[in-house]
Write an enzyme that holds these catalytic residues in place. Structure first.
Site, PDB file in Angstrom:
ATOM      1  N   LYS A  43       5.179 -14.487   2.539  1.00 32.22           N
ATOM      2  CA  LYS A  43       5.143 -15.292   1.313  1.00 32.22           C
ATOM      3  C   LYS A  43       6.570 -15.424   0.780  1.00 32.22           C
ATOM      4  O   LYS A  43       6.851 -15.115  -0.382  1.00 32.22           O
ATOM      5  CB  LYS A  43       4.193 -14.610   0.306  1.00 32.22           C
ATOM      6  CG  LYS A  43       3.776 -15.465  -0.869  1.00 32.22           C
ATOM      7  CD  LYS A  43       2.909 -16.653  -0.518  1.00 32.22           C
ATOM      8  CE  LYS A  43       2.729 -17.558  -1.719  1.00 32.22           C
ATOM      9  NZ  LYS A  43       2.040 -18.810  -1.426  1.00 32.22           N
ATOM     10  N   ASP A  55     -10.127  -9.074   7.907  1.00 30.05           N
ATOM     11  CA  ASP A  55     -11.543  -9.257   7.544  1.00 30.05           C
ATOM     12  C   ASP A  55     -11.924 -10.736   7.641  1.00 30.05           C
ATOM     13  O   ASP A  55     -13.012 -11.084   8.097  1.00 30.05           O
ATOM     14  CB  ASP A  55     -11.810  -8.749   6.118  1.00 30.05           C
ATOM     15  CG  ASP A  55     -12.033  -7.236   6.074  1.00 30.05           C
ATOM     16  OD1 ASP A  55     -11.527  -6.539   6.987  1.00 30.05           O
ATOM     17  OD2 ASP A  55     -12.703  -6.747   5.145  1.00 30.05           O
ATOM     18  N   ASP A 101      -4.714  -6.364   5.945  1.00 26.76           N
ATOM     19  CA  ASP A 101      -6.028  -5.831   5.568  1.00 26.76           C
ATOM     20  C   ASP A 101      -6.978  -6.997   5.249  1.00 26.76           C
ATOM     21  O   ASP A 101      -8.097  -7.086   5.755  1.00 26.76           O
ATOM     22  CB  ASP A 101      -5.830  -4.915   4.348  1.00 26.76           C
ATOM     23  CG  ASP A 101      -7.107  -4.209   3.940  1.00 26.76           C
ATOM     24  OD1 ASP A 101      -8.053  -4.158   4.747  1.00 26.76           O
ATOM     25  OD2 ASP A 101      -7.155  -3.711   2.795  1.00 26.76           O
ATOM     26  N   TYR A 112       0.805  -1.232   0.000  1.00 28.18           N
ATOM     27  CA  TYR A 112       0.000   0.000   0.000  1.00 28.18           C
ATOM     28  C   TYR A 112       0.835   1.279   0.000  1.00 28.18           C
ATOM     29  O   TYR A 112       0.302   2.365  -0.186  1.00 28.18           O
ATOM     30  CB  TYR A 112      -0.965   0.019   1.186  1.00 28.18           C
ATOM     31  CG  TYR A 112      -2.112  -0.982   1.085  1.00 28.18           C
ATOM     32  CD1 TYR A 112      -2.292  -1.776  -0.037  1.00 28.18           C
ATOM     33  CD2 TYR A 112      -3.028  -1.109   2.119  1.00 28.18           C
ATOM     34  CE1 TYR A 112      -3.326  -2.693  -0.121  1.00 28.18           C
ATOM     35  CE2 TYR A 112      -4.075  -2.015   2.049  1.00 28.18           C
ATOM     36  CZ  TYR A 112      -4.215  -2.810   0.925  1.00 28.18           C
ATOM     37  OH  TYR A 112      -5.252  -3.708   0.847  1.00 28.18           O
ATOM     38  N   ASP A 153      -1.138 -18.034   2.410  1.00 26.40           N
ATOM     39  CA  ASP A 153      -2.220 -18.920   1.971  1.00 26.40           C
ATOM     40  C   ASP A 153      -2.540 -19.948   3.059  1.00 26.40           C
ATOM     41  O   ASP A 153      -3.707 -20.177   3.412  1.00 26.40           O
ATOM     42  CB  ASP A 153      -1.872 -19.605   0.625  1.00 26.40           C
ATOM     43  CG  ASP A 153      -0.414 -20.050   0.531  1.00 26.40           C
ATOM     44  OD1 ASP A 153       0.348 -19.835   1.494  1.00 26.40           O
ATOM     45  OD2 ASP A 153      -0.039 -20.625  -0.504  1.00 26.40           O
TER      46      ASP A 153
HETATM   47  C1  IPM Z   1      -9.075  -0.920   6.440  1.00 24.94           C
HETATM   48  C2  IPM Z   1      -9.735  -0.413   5.212  1.00 24.94           C
HETATM   49  C3  IPM Z   1      -8.836   0.574   4.514  1.00 24.94           C
HETATM   50  C4  IPM Z   1      -7.524  -0.095   4.190  1.00 24.94           C
HETATM   51  C5  IPM Z   1      -9.457   1.127   3.244  1.00 24.94           C
HETATM   52  C6  IPM Z   1     -10.746   1.828   3.514  1.00 24.94           C
HETATM   53  C7  IPM Z   1      -8.480   1.992   2.494  1.00 24.94           C
HETATM   54  O1  IPM Z   1     -10.075  -1.445   4.373  1.00 24.94           O
HETATM   55  O2  IPM Z   1      -8.740  -0.121   7.326  1.00 24.94           O
HETATM   56  O3  IPM Z   1      -8.865  -2.122   6.545  1.00 24.94           O
HETATM   57  O4  IPM Z   1      -7.432  -0.877   3.299  1.00 24.94           O
HETATM   58  O5  IPM Z   1      -6.558   0.103   4.883  1.00 24.94           O
HETATM   59 MN    MN Z   2      -9.822  -3.400   5.180  1.00 26.41          MN
END
Ligand code: IPM
Ligand code: MN
Length: 400
Positions: free
Chosen positions: A195, A255, A251, A140, A227
Protein backbone atom coordinates in the site's frame (compact mmCIF):
# COMPACT_ATOMS: atom_id res chain seq x y z
CA UNK A 1 15.00 -46.77 8.53
CA UNK A 2 14.96 -43.05 9.31
CA UNK A 3 12.57 -42.03 12.08
CA UNK A 4 11.41 -38.43 12.32
CA UNK A 5 10.33 -36.92 15.61
CA UNK A 6 7.11 -34.92 15.26
CA UNK A 7 5.56 -32.79 18.00
CA UNK A 8 1.77 -32.83 17.67
CA UNK A 9 -0.38 -30.08 19.18
CA UNK A 10 -4.03 -31.06 18.55
CA UNK A 11 -5.21 -27.59 19.68
CA UNK A 12 -8.72 -26.35 20.47
CA UNK A 13 -12.21 -26.77 19.01
CA UNK A 14 -12.15 -28.97 15.91
CA UNK A 15 -8.34 -29.32 16.17
CA UNK A 16 -8.27 -32.83 17.73
CA UNK A 17 -10.76 -34.15 15.08
CA UNK A 18 -8.62 -32.84 12.24
CA UNK A 19 -5.42 -34.15 13.76
CA UNK A 20 -6.92 -37.66 14.33
CA UNK A 21 -7.93 -37.85 10.66
CA UNK A 22 -4.48 -36.67 9.58
CA UNK A 23 -2.70 -39.26 11.72
CA UNK A 24 -4.70 -41.99 9.95
CA UNK A 25 -3.56 -40.65 6.57
CA UNK A 26 0.05 -40.40 7.75
CA UNK A 27 -0.11 -44.02 8.96
CA UNK A 28 -1.07 -45.13 5.45
CA UNK A 29 1.62 -42.93 3.87
CA UNK A 30 4.30 -44.56 6.05
CA UNK A 31 3.03 -48.05 5.18
CA UNK A 32 3.07 -47.25 1.48
CA UNK A 33 6.43 -45.46 1.44
CA UNK A 34 8.06 -48.07 3.68
CA UNK A 35 11.30 -46.12 4.09
CA UNK A 36 10.56 -43.76 6.98
CA UNK A 37 8.69 -43.69 10.27
CA UNK A 38 7.15 -40.84 12.24
CA UNK A 39 7.29 -40.90 16.01
CA UNK A 40 4.82 -38.56 17.65
CA UNK A 41 5.03 -36.63 20.89
CA UNK A 42 1.66 -35.10 21.86
CA UNK A 43 1.52 -31.73 23.64
CA UNK A 44 -1.35 -29.59 24.82
CA UNK A 45 -1.31 -25.86 24.04
CA UNK A 46 -3.80 -23.13 23.18
CA UNK A 47 -6.95 -21.75 24.80
CA UNK A 48 -7.96 -24.84 26.82
CA UNK A 49 -4.40 -25.11 28.13
CA UNK A 50 -4.48 -21.42 29.06
CA UNK A 51 -7.67 -21.92 31.05
CA UNK A 52 -6.04 -24.68 33.08
CA UNK A 53 -2.54 -23.28 33.49
CA UNK A 54 -2.67 -19.49 32.95
CA UNK A 55 -0.25 -19.70 29.99
CA UNK A 56 -1.03 -20.95 26.46
CA UNK A 57 2.05 -23.13 26.03
CA UNK A 58 4.59 -24.64 28.41
CA UNK A 59 8.39 -24.27 28.28
CA UNK A 60 8.58 -28.10 27.91
CA UNK A 61 6.50 -27.97 24.73
CA UNK A 62 8.67 -25.21 23.31
CA UNK A 63 11.77 -27.25 24.10
CA UNK A 64 10.21 -30.33 22.46
CA UNK A 65 9.50 -28.32 19.30
CA UNK A 66 13.07 -27.05 19.31
CA UNK A 67 14.39 -30.60 19.40
CA UNK A 68 11.89 -32.19 16.98
CA UNK A 69 12.20 -32.60 13.22
CA UNK A 70 8.91 -30.72 12.77
CA UNK A 71 5.67 -29.83 14.53
CA UNK A 72 2.09 -30.37 13.41
CA UNK A 73 -0.43 -28.05 15.00
CA UNK A 74 -4.22 -28.01 14.89
CA UNK A 75 -6.09 -24.70 15.06
CA UNK A 76 -5.96 -23.00 18.45
CA UNK A 77 -7.85 -20.24 20.25
CA UNK A 78 -11.43 -19.87 21.49
CA UNK A 79 -13.25 -16.55 21.04
CA UNK A 80 -14.37 -16.52 24.69
CA UNK A 81 -10.92 -17.11 26.19
CA UNK A 82 -9.21 -13.73 26.26
CA UNK A 83 -6.30 -11.95 27.90
CA UNK A 84 -6.92 -8.95 30.17
CA UNK A 85 -6.05 -6.67 27.21
CA UNK A 86 -9.00 -8.09 25.23
CA UNK A 87 -7.02 -10.11 22.67
CA UNK A 88 -7.40 -13.90 22.39
CA UNK A 89 -5.36 -15.88 24.92
CA UNK A 90 -5.08 -19.15 23.01
CA UNK A 91 -3.39 -17.99 19.81
CA UNK A 92 0.21 -19.11 19.47
CA UNK A 93 1.45 -17.06 16.51
CA UNK A 94 3.49 -14.70 18.66
CA UNK A 95 5.27 -17.34 20.66
CA UNK A 96 5.84 -19.88 17.86
CA UNK A 97 6.29 -17.72 14.76
CA UNK A 98 8.27 -14.90 16.32
CA UNK A 99 9.80 -17.11 19.03
CA UNK A 100 11.34 -19.54 16.54
CA UNK A 101 11.84 -16.85 13.89
CA UNK A 102 9.63 -18.69 11.38
CA UNK A 103 9.48 -15.74 9.05
CA UNK A 104 7.74 -17.26 6.03
CA UNK A 105 4.14 -18.37 6.19
CA UNK A 106 3.50 -20.37 3.04
CA UNK A 107 -0.15 -20.63 2.02
CA UNK A 108 -0.85 -22.54 -1.19
CA UNK A 109 -4.21 -21.71 -2.77
CA UNK A 110 -4.94 -24.53 -5.16
CA UNK A 111 -8.31 -25.54 -6.54
CA UNK A 112 -8.96 -29.28 -6.48
CA UNK A 113 -11.20 -31.02 -9.02
CA UNK A 114 -14.93 -31.24 -8.29
CA UNK A 115 -14.85 -28.80 -5.33
CA UNK A 116 -17.83 -26.41 -5.57
CA UNK A 117 -16.62 -22.79 -5.63
CA UNK A 118 -18.27 -19.38 -5.79
CA UNK A 119 -16.41 -18.33 -8.99
CA UNK A 120 -17.91 -19.29 -12.34
CA UNK A 121 -16.17 -21.31 -15.08
CA UNK A 122 -12.88 -21.98 -13.31
CA UNK A 123 -11.43 -25.42 -14.00
CA UNK A 124 -9.04 -26.60 -11.26
CA UNK A 125 -5.83 -25.81 -13.08
CA UNK A 126 -6.82 -22.11 -13.26
CA UNK A 127 -6.31 -21.40 -9.54
CA UNK A 128 -2.91 -22.50 -8.29
CA UNK A 129 -0.78 -19.91 -6.50
CA UNK A 130 1.09 -19.54 -3.24
CA UNK A 131 0.64 -16.67 -0.83
CA UNK A 132 3.86 -15.93 1.06
CA UNK A 133 2.93 -14.03 4.19
CA UNK A 134 5.65 -12.30 6.20
CA UNK A 135 5.23 -13.93 9.59
CA UNK A 136 7.31 -12.10 12.19
CA UNK A 137 6.89 -8.36 11.69
CA UNK A 138 4.51 -5.88 9.99
CA UNK A 139 1.47 -4.74 11.95
CA UNK A 140 1.28 -7.90 14.07
CA UNK A 141 4.67 -7.19 15.58
CA UNK A 142 2.65 -4.77 17.69
CA UNK A 143 0.84 -7.72 19.27
CA UNK A 144 0.81 -7.18 23.04
CA UNK A 145 2.51 -3.78 22.63
CA UNK A 146 -0.27 -1.47 21.41
CA UNK A 147 -1.30 1.60 23.36
CA UNK A 148 -4.89 2.06 24.48
CA UNK A 149 -6.54 4.86 26.43
CA UNK A 150 -10.16 5.89 26.96
CA UNK A 151 -10.03 8.10 23.89
CA UNK A 152 -7.59 6.48 21.47
CA UNK A 153 -5.68 3.35 20.63
CA UNK A 154 -2.66 2.66 18.47
CA UNK A 155 -0.70 -0.26 17.08
CA UNK A 156 2.48 0.24 15.09
CA UNK A 157 3.48 -1.39 11.81
CA UNK A 158 7.19 -2.10 11.58
CA UNK A 159 9.24 -3.44 8.67
CA UNK A 160 12.95 -4.12 8.75
CA UNK A 161 15.36 -4.41 5.82
CA UNK A 162 16.35 -7.90 6.94
CA UNK A 163 12.70 -8.97 7.24
CA UNK A 164 11.75 -7.58 3.81
CA UNK A 165 14.81 -8.98 2.08
CA UNK A 166 14.45 -12.50 3.37
CA UNK A 167 10.73 -12.78 2.68
CA UNK A 168 11.13 -11.40 -0.86
CA UNK A 169 14.01 -13.78 -1.54
CA UNK A 170 11.92 -16.67 -0.20
CA UNK A 171 9.08 -15.76 -2.57
CA UNK A 172 11.34 -15.51 -5.63
CA UNK A 173 13.02 -18.83 -4.84
CA UNK A 174 9.60 -20.42 -4.51
CA UNK A 175 8.57 -19.02 -7.89
CA UNK A 176 11.65 -20.65 -9.39
CA UNK A 177 11.15 -23.96 -7.61
CA UNK A 178 7.44 -24.38 -8.29
CA UNK A 179 6.94 -26.68 -11.24
CA UNK A 180 4.33 -24.54 -12.94
CA UNK A 181 4.21 -20.83 -13.65
CA UNK A 182 1.01 -18.76 -13.42
CA UNK A 183 -1.96 -20.62 -14.97
CA UNK A 184 -2.81 -17.61 -17.18
CA UNK A 185 0.41 -17.62 -19.23
CA UNK A 186 2.83 -20.11 -17.64
CA UNK A 187 5.12 -17.28 -16.50
CA UNK A 188 7.05 -17.31 -13.26
CA UNK A 189 5.77 -14.23 -11.48
CA UNK A 190 6.03 -12.75 -7.98
CA UNK A 191 3.47 -10.12 -7.05
CA UNK A 192 4.23 -7.84 -4.11
CA UNK A 193 1.02 -6.78 -2.38
CA UNK A 194 1.47 -3.46 -0.58
CA UNK A 195 0.00 0.00 0.00
CA UNK A 196 2.84 2.31 -0.96
CA UNK A 197 0.46 4.91 -2.36
CA UNK A 198 -0.38 5.74 1.28
CA UNK A 199 2.23 4.43 3.71
CA UNK A 200 6.00 4.90 3.77
CA UNK A 201 6.61 1.49 5.31
CA UNK A 202 5.18 -0.10 2.17
CA UNK A 203 7.31 2.11 -0.08
CA UNK A 204 10.30 0.77 1.87
CA UNK A 205 9.07 -2.81 1.27
CA UNK A 206 8.54 -2.03 -2.41
CA UNK A 207 12.08 -0.73 -2.90
CA UNK A 208 13.63 -3.78 -1.26
CA UNK A 209 11.40 -6.05 -3.35
CA UNK A 210 12.72 -4.34 -6.51
CA UNK A 211 16.32 -4.85 -5.33
CA UNK A 212 15.79 -8.56 -4.64
CA UNK A 213 13.94 -8.99 -7.95
CA UNK A 214 17.18 -8.13 -9.79
CA UNK A 215 18.72 -11.37 -8.45
CA UNK A 216 16.02 -13.34 -10.31
CA UNK A 217 15.87 -12.04 -13.88
CA UNK A 218 13.94 -15.13 -15.00
CA UNK A 219 11.00 -14.24 -12.76
CA UNK A 220 8.58 -11.42 -13.54
CA UNK A 221 8.18 -9.00 -10.61
CA UNK A 222 5.11 -6.81 -10.22
CA UNK A 223 3.41 -4.67 -7.56
CA UNK A 224 -0.25 -4.46 -6.65
CA UNK A 225 -1.91 -2.32 -4.02
CA UNK A 226 -3.74 -4.46 -1.51
CA UNK A 227 -7.19 -3.19 -2.45
CA UNK A 228 -6.62 -3.95 -6.13
CA UNK A 229 -5.07 -7.29 -5.20
CA UNK A 230 -8.19 -8.37 -3.33
CA UNK A 231 -10.29 -7.65 -6.42
CA UNK A 232 -7.79 -9.41 -8.71
CA UNK A 233 -7.72 -12.56 -6.56
CA UNK A 234 -11.45 -12.91 -7.29
CA UNK A 235 -11.59 -11.61 -10.86
CA UNK A 236 -8.45 -13.21 -12.33
CA UNK A 237 -6.82 -15.63 -9.89
CA UNK A 238 -5.11 -17.39 -12.82
CA UNK A 239 -2.77 -14.40 -13.16
CA UNK A 240 -0.87 -15.30 -9.97
CA UNK A 241 1.94 -17.73 -9.30
CA UNK A 242 3.44 -16.40 -6.03
CA UNK A 243 2.31 -13.40 -3.97
CA UNK A 244 4.35 -11.91 -1.17
CA UNK A 245 2.99 -9.55 1.41
CA UNK A 246 3.02 -8.08 4.90
CA UNK A 247 1.80 -10.09 7.88
CA UNK A 248 -1.74 -8.72 8.31
CA UNK A 249 -2.40 -8.33 4.58
CA UNK A 250 -1.35 -11.97 4.14
CA UNK A 251 -3.64 -13.07 6.96
CA UNK A 252 -6.63 -11.38 5.31
CA UNK A 253 -5.87 -12.19 1.67
CA UNK A 254 -5.17 -15.86 2.31
CA UNK A 255 -8.68 -16.26 3.74
CA UNK A 256 -10.04 -14.47 0.67
CA UNK A 257 -8.06 -16.81 -1.58
CA UNK A 258 -9.32 -19.76 0.49
CA UNK A 259 -12.91 -18.77 -0.23
CA UNK A 260 -12.22 -18.93 -3.99
CA UNK A 261 -11.13 -22.57 -3.78
CA UNK A 262 -14.09 -23.82 -1.77
CA UNK A 263 -13.36 -22.59 1.75
CA UNK A 264 -10.71 -22.47 4.43
CA UNK A 265 -11.11 -26.20 5.03
CA UNK A 266 -9.02 -26.65 1.86
CA UNK A 267 -6.15 -24.44 3.03
CA UNK A 268 -2.95 -25.70 4.63
CA UNK A 269 0.05 -23.62 5.63
CA UNK A 270 3.62 -24.01 6.73
CA UNK A 271 5.52 -21.66 8.98
CA UNK A 272 9.12 -21.83 7.89
CA UNK A 273 12.35 -20.47 9.25
CA UNK A 274 15.89 -21.32 8.31
CA UNK A 275 16.12 -23.96 11.04
CA UNK A 276 12.63 -25.05 12.01
CA UNK A 277 9.05 -25.29 10.73
CA UNK A 278 5.53 -26.13 11.83
CA UNK A 279 2.46 -27.02 9.80
CA UNK A 280 -1.17 -26.08 10.40
CA UNK A 281 -4.46 -25.16 8.71
CA UNK A 282 -4.97 -21.44 8.04
CA UNK A 283 -8.34 -21.36 9.78
CA UNK A 284 -9.50 -21.13 13.38
CA UNK A 285 -10.85 -23.75 15.77
CA UNK A 286 -14.57 -23.45 14.76
CA UNK A 287 -16.00 -24.35 18.19
CA UNK A 288 -19.56 -24.18 16.81
CA UNK A 289 -19.11 -27.39 14.78
CA UNK A 290 -17.08 -29.46 17.25
CA UNK A 291 -18.17 -33.12 17.41
CA UNK A 292 -20.68 -32.78 14.56
CA UNK A 293 -18.52 -34.59 12.01
CA UNK A 294 -18.71 -31.48 9.84
CA UNK A 295 -15.15 -30.19 9.97
CA UNK A 296 -13.18 -30.74 6.76
CA UNK A 297 -9.85 -32.34 7.75
CA UNK A 298 -8.20 -31.60 4.38
CA UNK A 299 -6.55 -28.37 5.55
CA UNK A 300 -4.74 -30.37 8.25
CA UNK A 301 -3.98 -33.34 5.97
CA UNK A 302 -2.60 -31.04 3.28
CA UNK A 303 -0.53 -29.23 5.91
CA UNK A 304 1.13 -32.56 6.76
CA UNK A 305 1.73 -32.97 3.02
CA UNK A 306 3.59 -29.66 2.93
CA UNK A 307 6.04 -31.16 5.40
CA UNK A 308 6.63 -34.20 3.25
CA UNK A 309 6.96 -32.33 -0.07
CA UNK A 310 7.98 -28.76 0.69
CA UNK A 311 9.16 -27.72 -2.76
CA UNK A 312 7.87 -29.63 -5.73
CA UNK A 313 10.77 -28.89 -8.05
CA UNK A 314 13.38 -30.34 -5.71
CA UNK A 315 12.05 -33.77 -6.52
CA UNK A 316 11.91 -33.20 -10.25
CA UNK A 317 15.25 -31.59 -11.04
CA UNK A 318 17.48 -34.41 -9.74
CA UNK A 319 15.24 -36.98 -11.43
CA UNK A 320 15.45 -35.13 -14.71
CA UNK A 321 19.20 -34.63 -14.38
CA UNK A 322 19.72 -38.32 -13.62
CA UNK A 323 17.51 -39.24 -16.59
CA UNK A 324 19.54 -37.08 -18.98
CA UNK A 325 22.79 -38.44 -17.61
CA UNK A 326 21.63 -42.01 -18.07
CA UNK A 327 20.42 -41.26 -21.57
CA UNK A 328 23.68 -39.71 -22.70
CA UNK A 329 26.37 -41.65 -20.82
CA UNK A 330 25.92 -45.11 -22.40
CA UNK A 331 26.17 -43.43 -25.79
CA UNK A 332 29.60 -42.10 -24.88
CA UNK A 333 30.78 -45.32 -23.34
CA UNK A 334 29.85 -47.25 -26.49
CA UNK A 335 31.27 -44.96 -29.13
CA UNK A 336 34.18 -43.14 -27.55
CA UNK A 337 37.55 -44.28 -28.77
CA UNK A 338 39.99 -43.24 -26.08
CA UNK A 339 40.30 -42.28 -22.46
CA UNK A 340 40.65 -38.63 -23.38
CA UNK A 341 37.35 -38.86 -25.25
CA UNK A 342 35.72 -40.27 -22.11
CA UNK A 343 37.05 -37.38 -20.08
CA UNK A 344 35.80 -34.89 -22.67
CA UNK A 345 32.36 -36.53 -22.76
CA UNK A 346 32.10 -36.56 -18.99
CA UNK A 347 33.05 -32.90 -18.95
CA UNK A 348 30.28 -32.00 -21.42
CA UNK A 349 27.77 -34.10 -19.54
CA UNK A 350 28.70 -32.52 -16.22
CA UNK A 351 28.60 -29.04 -17.72
CA UNK A 352 25.18 -29.48 -19.26
CA UNK A 353 23.75 -30.92 -16.05
CA UNK A 354 25.22 -28.11 -14.00
CA UNK A 355 23.78 -25.55 -16.43
CA UNK A 356 20.36 -27.18 -16.24
CA UNK A 357 20.19 -27.27 -12.45
CA UNK A 358 21.67 -23.78 -12.12
CA UNK A 359 19.19 -22.40 -14.65
CA UNK A 360 16.31 -24.09 -12.85
CA UNK A 361 17.29 -22.69 -9.47
CA UNK A 362 17.79 -19.14 -10.72
CA UNK A 363 14.83 -19.22 -13.08
CA UNK A 364 17.09 -18.36 -16.03
CA UNK A 365 15.79 -20.24 -19.03
CA UNK A 366 18.73 -19.32 -21.33
CA UNK A 367 20.95 -21.41 -19.06
CA UNK A 368 18.60 -24.34 -19.52
CA UNK A 369 18.57 -23.90 -23.29
CA UNK A 370 22.38 -23.89 -23.17
CA UNK A 371 22.22 -27.09 -21.12
CA UNK A 372 20.07 -28.79 -23.73
CA UNK A 373 22.41 -27.58 -26.49
CA UNK A 374 25.42 -28.95 -24.63
CA UNK A 375 23.96 -32.46 -24.59
CA UNK A 376 24.15 -33.18 -28.34
CA UNK A 377 27.38 -31.17 -28.42
CA UNK A 378 28.80 -33.72 -26.00
CA UNK A 379 28.07 -36.46 -28.54
CA UNK A 380 29.08 -34.55 -31.67
CA UNK A 381 32.39 -33.20 -30.45
CA UNK A 382 33.81 -36.53 -29.27
CA UNK A 383 36.76 -37.70 -31.40
CA UNK A 384 35.49 -40.04 -34.12
CA UNK A 385 36.24 -43.71 -33.61
CA UNK A 386 38.56 -45.03 -36.33
CA UNK A 387 37.18 -48.06 -38.23
CA UNK A 388 39.27 -51.19 -37.64
CA UNK A 389 41.82 -51.66 -40.45
CA UNK A 390 41.54 -54.99 -42.30
CA UNK A 391 44.22 -56.53 -44.52
CA UNK A 392 43.40 -56.10 -48.20
CA UNK A 393 41.84 -59.08 -49.91
CA UNK A 394 44.02 -59.36 -53.02
CA UNK A 395 41.51 -61.58 -54.85
CA UNK A 396 38.66 -59.12 -54.38
CA UNK A 397 40.87 -56.29 -55.54
CA UNK A 398 41.74 -58.24 -58.61
CA UNK A 399 38.08 -59.12 -59.40
CA UNK A 400 37.32 -55.43 -59.64
C1 IPM B 1 -3.83 -17.33 10.95
C2 IPM B 1 -4.68 -17.00 12.12
C3 IPM B 1 -3.85 -16.37 13.21
C4 IPM B 1 -3.17 -15.14 12.66
C5 IPM B 1 -4.67 -16.01 14.43
C6 IPM B 1 -5.33 -17.21 15.03
C7 IPM B 1 -3.84 -15.26 15.44
O1 IPM B 1 -5.72 -16.18 11.76
O2 IPM B 1 -2.87 -18.10 11.10
O3 IPM B 1 -4.09 -16.82 9.87
O4 IPM B 1 -3.78 -14.13 12.48
O5 IPM B 1 -2.01 -15.18 12.33
MN1 MN C 1 -5.95 -15.86 9.67
Amino acid sequence: MKTYKIVVIPGDGIGPELVDATLEVLEKVQEMAGDFRLSYEFHEAGANYYQKHGVNISPETLEAIRKADAAMKGPVGLPGVRLPDGTEAGVLGGVLRSGFDLYANIRPIKLFPKVPIPLKDRPPERIDYVMVRENTEGLYLSRGRGIITEQAASDTLLMTRKGCERICRFAFKLAVEKIKGAPEDGRRRVTLVEKSNVLRSFYFFRQIFAEVAKEFPGVEAENLYVDAASAALVMRPEHFQVLVTENMFGDILSDLGGATIGGLGMCPSSNMGDERAYFEPIHGSAPDIVGKNKANPLSQVLAAGLRIEPHEAHQVVPALAAGLLLAVCPLHVRISASTSAHVLSAFWCGLSLALWVWGQRLGRWPLQVAALAAMPAACLTRPATKPPTRPLDPERTLRR
